[in-house]
Design an enzyme around this catalytic site. Structure first.
Site: not given
Ligand code: GLA
Length: 503
Positions: A244, A302
């Site tokens: 990430d 997301d």
């Molecule tokens: C980000 C990512 C998600 C998830 C969260 C976890 O938002 O895009 O897919 O992994 O972090 O904290």
């Protein structure tokens, strides 16, 4: 940034200043190609003896394309502006794209790696813990989910990666060594034993970290600890790392350096660990992701469990907007990822419930999500709660072998987005290894609309030819078609997918 990276950036800056350069570009990286010349990938991969296809897209549609120095086994298809064929022998190959625009000519080098050991020959399939489990992740959850993946038939359908997302971590690393430690209450048996259990069920084990001091949910990240972490992951038996980008610098150059540091560290372990970048498409990772060692990258924010997001949330509408034009940058071992699918969640998730009007979708909308993820060649990642029994309709949708087959097609083509008509119906076509073409019609509007597929509008098909048709959503054979095909009346938000084979 090292010297080589600096040189490439300077070259890139010089190149975008003018079209009128007749000197060949020397670098084979996607991001070295001036944006006003080509809008497609130039770092390509293929498996030996498997059909390869590389669609070229000039930035200006009036530019003329050709290729030279093609290796044996490949040919230029001038009607469709693509390179196709297959190469039997593993190795590093290359060819040159020649772009002629007005009286200017630019030559762009392409690299082609042919290997039977690619990290991600077809999009990976699996389950991620984030959308519904979040901080409740534990070895007990992992064991239950692994059992469910096997016993439900999901594993046999291809869902092999079980990925623990954020918040598996202890509050701090091991003090003396700096090694990563899991939360002892959540993973009392340790992470290695957890991975062993996943492997014992015939599955692969994925883990999560971040290219900064902290992850998105504020656990410790891997920045500065890349080698220690990669070594530990390899010792635990990790098969995939989702990496990430929360808390890291915004510019693309820093992202490239930080992702490459982890990509190099993973490679140095000698273990085959799939490297999955997650910077939400903010720095166009489809143009530089291969340079880090990654083989897929998130292309959007997301996903949320709804047709339309609100306040910046990514529902299906926003996923489509983010993904539909990225197909020229997708291919074998370099997939654009549309994030976890929300099919199966039915409004019961955690973060997937944020930033949507009312969480949950209709079965028609979930079917659209699954179908279009298959068309885009996105990794297929489930995120609903596998601790509970699976609804039979959801299971039938996500294990539909004919849709999965087009996602897992070894030619790795993402569906070409052809157009959206004035009713809001979109048309996509995906070339498949055996010469068949998957055609999808997607009704983005809130009204029902009939749609007729005009074969002459699909470059992969030819007018006057007769095609055998499979309806991949309903899983039935339809009458053969020539020139036109009635797709029927599409309900609001409905997608239909047909597989056309030449008679
Ligand atoms: C980000 C990512 C998600 C998830 C969260 C976890 O938002 O895009 O897919 O992994 O972090 O904290």
């Amino acid at each position: 940034m090292n010297f080589v990276e600096k040189c490439i950036l300077v070259g890139f800056a010089l190149a975008i200043n003018s079209w009128a350069t007749s000197a060949p570009l020397t670098s084979t990286t996607d991001d070295a190609v001036p944006e006003n010349v080509l809008n497609c990938a130039t770092v390509m991969f293929s498996q030996p003896s498997v059909k390869f296809m590389h669609k070229l897209r000039p930035s200006d549609p009036s530019a003329l394309l050709s290729v030279k120095d093609l290796p044996e086994g490949l040919r230029w298809n001038s009607r469709r502006n693509l390179v196709e064929g297959s190469i039997d022998k593993e190795g590093e190959y290359g060819y040159t794209i020649v772009v002629v625009h007005d009286s200017d000519t630019v030559e762009v080098p392409v690299s082609l790696t042919v290997s039977s050991a690619l990290q991600q020959p077809v999009p990976f399939m699996g389950w991620l813990s984030w959308n519904v489990v979040q901080s409740e992740i534990s070895s007990e959850v992992v064991r239950t989910v692994a059992d469910a993946m096997v016993e439900s038939g999901l594993a046999d359908a291809g869902y092999k990666y079980l990925v623990i997302d954020d918040l598996w971590h202890a509050p701090v690393r091991e003090l003396i060594t700096g090694k990563p430690l899991p939360d002892a209450a959540k993973f009392p048996e340790g992470m290695g034993a957890c991975a062993d259990y996943v492997h014992s069920r015939g599955l692969k084990f994925g883990i999560y970290s971040d290219a900064a001091e902290e992850t998105c949910a504020k656990a410790y990240g891997s920045y500065g600890f890349e080698n220690i972490d990669a070594d530990q992951y390899a010792d635990w038996g990790v098969d995939l790392l989702k990496y990430d980008y929360c808390g890291a610098p915004a510019e693309r150059d820093s992202a490239l350096v930080r992702y490459k540091a982890m990509g190099d560290a993973l490679k140095a372990t000698g273990r085959d660990i799939l490297f999955y970048m997650c910077e939400w498409g903010e720095r166009q990772p489809w143009k530089w992701g291969t340079r880090t060692g990654a083989t897929c990258w998130r292309a959007t924010g997301d996903t949320r469990d709804g047709w339309r997001g609100k306040d910046g949330g990514v529902g299906i509408v926003e996923s489509v907007a983010g993904m539909k034009d990225l197909w020229p940058y997708s291919g074998v071992n370099r997939f654009n990822d549309a994030d976890m699918m929300c099919v199966g969640i039915h409004g019961t998730g955690k973060s997937s419930n944020d930033l949507v009007e009312s969480p949950g979708m209709t079965m028609t909308e979930y079917a659209t999500q699954f179908a279009i993820w298959c068309m885009w060649s996105s990794p297929l990642t489930l995120s609903f709660d596998l601790r509970n029994p699976i609804n039979p309709d959801d299971l039938a949708l996500i294990t539909n072998p004919e849709l999965i087959a087009i996602n897992q097609d070894r030619m790795g083509q993402a569906a070409e987005f052809l157009f959206e008509n004035s009713d809001g119906v979109q048309l996509y076509a995906k070339d498949l290894e055996n010469g068949d073409v998957a055609v999808a019609v997607l009704n983005m509007s809130d009204q029902p609309h009939p749609f007729t597929i005009d074969i002459s509008e699909i470059p992969a098909l030819e007018s006057g030819k007769s095609y055998h048709v499979r309806d991949l959503m309903k899983r039935c054979t339809l009458p053969d078609v020539i020139n036109r095909m009635e797709a029927g009346e599409l309900a609001p938000h409905e997608t239909r997918v047909f597989r056309l084979s030449e008679r």
